[in-house]
Design a protein around this motif. Structure first.
Motif, PDB file in Angstrom:
ATOM      1  N   LYS A 115       8.746  10.932   8.512  1.00 36.45           N
ATOM      2  CA  LYS A 115       8.492  11.934   9.554  1.00 36.45           C
ATOM      3  C   LYS A 115       6.996  12.229   9.662  1.00 36.45           C
ATOM      4  N   LEU A 116       6.323  12.312   8.513  1.00 32.69           N
ATOM      5  CA  LEU A 116       4.887  12.579   8.520  1.00 32.69           C
ATOM      6  C   LEU A 116       4.129  11.439   9.182  1.00 32.69           C
ATOM      7  N   LEU A 117       4.456  10.203   8.811  1.00 32.79           N
ATOM      8  CA  LEU A 117       3.773   9.044   9.390  1.00 32.79           C
ATOM      9  C   LEU A 117       4.013   8.967  10.895  1.00 32.79           C
ATOM     10  N   THR A 118       5.248   9.222  11.308  1.00 35.47           N
ATOM     11  CA  THR A 118       5.562   9.199  12.735  1.00 35.47           C
ATOM     12  C   THR A 118       4.781  10.276  13.483  1.00 35.47           C
ATOM     13  N   GLN A 119       4.648  11.431  12.849  1.00 35.74           N
ATOM     14  CA  GLN A 119       3.874  12.516  13.443  1.00 35.74           C
ATOM     15  C   GLN A 119       2.403  12.113  13.607  1.00 35.74           C
ATOM     16  N   LEU A 120       1.862  11.427  12.622  1.00 32.67           N
ATOM     17  CA  LEU A 120       0.469  10.974  12.714  1.00 32.67           C
ATOM     18  C   LEU A 120       0.280  10.002  13.883  1.00 32.67           C
ATOM     19  N   VAL A 121       1.291   9.145  14.090  1.00 33.05           N
ATOM     20  CA  VAL A 121       1.218   8.192  15.205  1.00 33.05           C
ATOM     21  C   VAL A 121       1.202   8.936  16.537  1.00 33.05           C
ATOM     22  N   THR A 122       2.036   9.956  16.677  1.00 35.55           N
ATOM     23  CA  THR A 122       2.068  10.719  17.932  1.00 35.55           C
ATOM     24  C   THR A 122       0.747  11.443  18.182  1.00 35.55           C
ATOM     25  N   GLN A 123      -0.016  11.669  17.104  1.00 35.78           N
ATOM     26  CA  GLN A 123      -1.320  12.321  17.233  1.00 35.78           C
ATOM     27  C   GLN A 123      -2.448  11.299  17.450  1.00 35.78           C
ATOM     28  N   GLY A 124      -2.052  10.020  17.618  1.00 31.70           N
ATOM     29  CA  GLY A 124      -3.039   8.991  17.904  1.00 31.70           C
ATOM     30  C   GLY A 124      -3.596   8.260  16.704  1.00 31.70           C
ATOM     31  N   CYS A 125      -3.037   8.508  15.531  1.00 34.39           N
ATOM     32  CA  CYS A 125      -3.506   7.839  14.312  1.00 34.39           C
ATOM     33  C   CYS A 125      -2.567   6.672  13.999  1.00 34.39           C
ATOM     34  N   HIS A 126      -3.080   5.444  14.065  1.00 32.50           N
ATOM     35  CA  HIS A 126      -2.236   4.270  13.860  1.00 32.50           C
ATOM     36  C   HIS A 126      -2.522   3.533  12.561  1.00 32.50           C
ATOM     37  N   GLN A 127      -3.510   3.988  11.812  1.00 35.51           N
ATOM     38  CA  GLN A 127      -3.770   3.419  10.503  1.00 35.51           C
ATOM     39  C   GLN A 127      -4.331   4.510   9.598  1.00 35.51           C
ATOM     40  N   CYS A 185     -11.291   1.173  -1.479  1.00 35.95           N
ATOM     41  CA  CYS A 185     -10.537   1.883  -0.457  1.00 35.95           C
ATOM     42  C   CYS A 185      -9.755   0.843   0.335  1.00 35.95           C
ATOM     43  N   ILE A 186      -8.579   1.235   0.783  1.00 30.58           N
ATOM     44  CA  ILE A 186      -7.699   0.312   1.499  1.00 30.58           C
ATOM     45  C   ILE A 186      -7.248   0.963   2.794  1.00 30.58           C
ATOM     46  N   THR A 187      -7.293   0.181   3.867  1.00 26.39           N
ATOM     47  CA  THR A 187      -6.801   0.642   5.164  1.00 26.39           C
ATOM     48  C   THR A 187      -5.507  -0.093   5.495  1.00 26.39           C
ATOM     49  N   GLY A 188      -4.487   0.654   5.875  1.00 28.95           N
ATOM     50  CA  GLY A 188      -3.212   0.052   6.217  1.00 28.95           C
ATOM     51  C   GLY A 188      -2.685   0.566   7.536  1.00 28.95           C
ATOM     52  N   GLU A 189      -1.965  -0.289   8.242  1.00 29.63           N
ATOM     53  CA  GLU A 189      -1.345   0.110   9.495  1.00 29.63           C
ATOM     54  C   GLU A 189      -0.132   0.996   9.209  1.00 29.63           C
ATOM     55  N   LEU A 221       0.832  -1.197   0.000  1.00 28.63           N
ATOM     56  CA  LEU A 221       0.000   0.000   0.000  1.00 28.63           C
ATOM     57  C   LEU A 221       0.869   1.250   0.000  1.00 28.63           C
ATOM     58  N   LEU A 222       0.620   2.138  -0.935  1.00 27.55           N
ATOM     59  CA  LEU A 222       1.271   3.436  -1.078  1.00 27.55           C
ATOM     60  C   LEU A 222       2.698   3.368  -1.603  1.00 27.55           C
ATOM     61  N   TYR A 223       3.590   2.647  -0.964  1.00 25.49           N
ATOM     62  CA  TYR A 223       5.012   2.741  -1.293  1.00 25.49           C
ATOM     63  C   TYR A 223       5.497   1.489  -2.009  1.00 25.49           C
ATOM     64  N   ASP A 273       2.500   1.332  10.937  1.00 22.26           N
ATOM     65  CA  ASP A 273       3.719   0.558  11.164  1.00 22.26           C
ATOM     66  C   ASP A 273       4.123  -0.189   9.897  1.00 22.26           C
ATOM     67  N   GLY A 274       3.132  -0.694   9.158  1.00 22.13           N
ATOM     68  CA  GLY A 274       3.414  -1.400   7.910  1.00 22.13           C
ATOM     69  C   GLY A 274       3.945  -0.464   6.839  1.00 22.13           C
ATOM     70  N   LEU A 275       3.386   0.744   6.784  1.00 21.43           N
ATOM     71  CA  LEU A 275       3.855   1.722   5.804  1.00 21.43           C
ATOM     72  C   LEU A 275       5.295   2.149   6.102  1.00 21.43           C
ATOM     73  N   LEU A 276       5.603   2.315   7.389  1.00 20.17           N
ATOM     74  CA  LEU A 276       6.967   2.662   7.772  1.00 20.17           C
ATOM     75  C   LEU A 276       7.937   1.546   7.391  1.00 20.17           C
ATOM     76  N   ALA A 277       7.483   0.315   7.561  1.00 17.74           N
ATOM     77  CA  ALA A 277       8.328  -0.829   7.184  1.00 17.74           C
ATOM     78  C   ALA A 277       8.559  -0.843   5.673  1.00 17.74           C
ATOM     79  N   ASN A 278       7.515  -0.512   4.887  1.00 18.02           N
ATOM     80  CA  ASN A 278       7.670  -0.451   3.434  1.00 18.02           C
ATOM     81  C   ASN A 278       8.685   0.612   3.029  1.00 18.02           C
ATOM     82  N   LEU A 279       8.641   1.759   3.706  1.00 15.87           N
ATOM     83  CA  LEU A 279       9.593   2.828   3.403  1.00 15.87           C
ATOM     84  C   LEU A 279      11.020   2.408   3.749  1.00 15.87           C
ATOM     85  N   ASP A 280      11.173   1.728   4.882  1.00 16.59           N
ATOM     86  CA  ASP A 280      12.498   1.232   5.262  1.00 16.59           C
ATOM     87  C   ASP A 280      13.012   0.230   4.231  1.00 16.59           C
TER      88      ASP A 280
END
Length: 223
Positions: free
Chosen positions: A162-174, A185-189, A136-138, A191-198
């Motif tokens: 940085k954007l995804l991490t910021q969303l997590v700190t704001q309480g958004c985990h998916q 429409c697709i919902t993704g975690e 998803l996305l990346y 944490d999974g998106l961050l792993a894809n970027l890594d």
């Protein structure tokens, strides 16, 4: 919002940028394929991520081309139904970057690859093992479009993280996104998106995928 080759780093840390390959069958057609790259505002977020508390655009001078054109939606001066004062803007020149034509040529080439060689051929072109199951996305398609635009892929990855991490700190985990050109429409975690970027960053470093992508694009644009 469709991606039109924007490279300002403030955009990569303001909006998510997703690449989508939509493959399938349509009634009366042997198949269809669509390749899209879009700036994403997650369904979980209320309002545009670029807005300040006072509902003022914080990135106005570097906003996406789609925002610059709004409410005009095409070169013919057609205006968006959502804008009550749209007719007042119909005379404004419509901005269509050179990237749009290049992206269309890339998409047409990918479509031909899919219809000639199927999933396997397409997977090899976009540097993914299984193009039908791209993350998803990346993904490799994401890298292709960014290289085509002349953007710094490594910095774009860093800003998206940085954007995804910021969303997590704001309480958004998916995040939930609408797939362009479809009713999916697709919902993704996150944490999974961050792993894809890594993983993309790892491939850029270890597999030289930027060099491979540049070779493909240079060959395509020279035809």
């Amino acid at each position: 919002m469709p991606y039109m080759g924007e490279k300002a780093q403030v955009l990569f840390r303001t909006f998510l940028l997703g690449a989508f390959a939509l493959l399938g069958e349509e009634e009366g057609c042997s198949g269809f394929v669509s390749f899209d790259m879009e700036w994403i505002i997650p369904a979980e977020i209320e309002g545009c991520l670029a807005y300040t508390k006072d509902k003022v655009c914080a990135i106005y001078h570097e906003r996406p081309v789609s925002c610059r054109n709004f409410p005009v939606i095409n070169p013919e001066g057609e205006v968006h139904d959502f804008c009550p004062q749209g007719e007042q803007f119909s005379h404004i020149p419509f901005c269509s970057p050179a990237f749009v034509k290049r992206a269309r040529k890339l998409s047409e080439s990918l479509s031909e690859e899919y219809f000639r060689h199927g999933i396997k051929g397409l997977s090899e072109w976009i540097l993914e093992e299984r193009s039908a199951n791209i993350p998803l996305l990346y993904n490799g398609l994401w890298v292709l479009f960014l290289v085509l635009a002349g953007a710094d892929v490594t910095k774009a990855i860093s800003r998206q993280k940085k954007l995804l991490t910021q969303l997590v700190t704001q309480g958004c985990h998916q995040v939930t996104v609408l797939i362009p050109g479809s009713d999916y429409c697709i919902t993704g975690e996150i944490d999974g998106l961050l792993a894809n970027l890594d993983y993309l960053a790892f491939r850029i470093e270890r597999e030289a995928i930027i060099f491979k992508v540049l070779s493909r694009i240079n060959s395509l644009l020279s035809e």
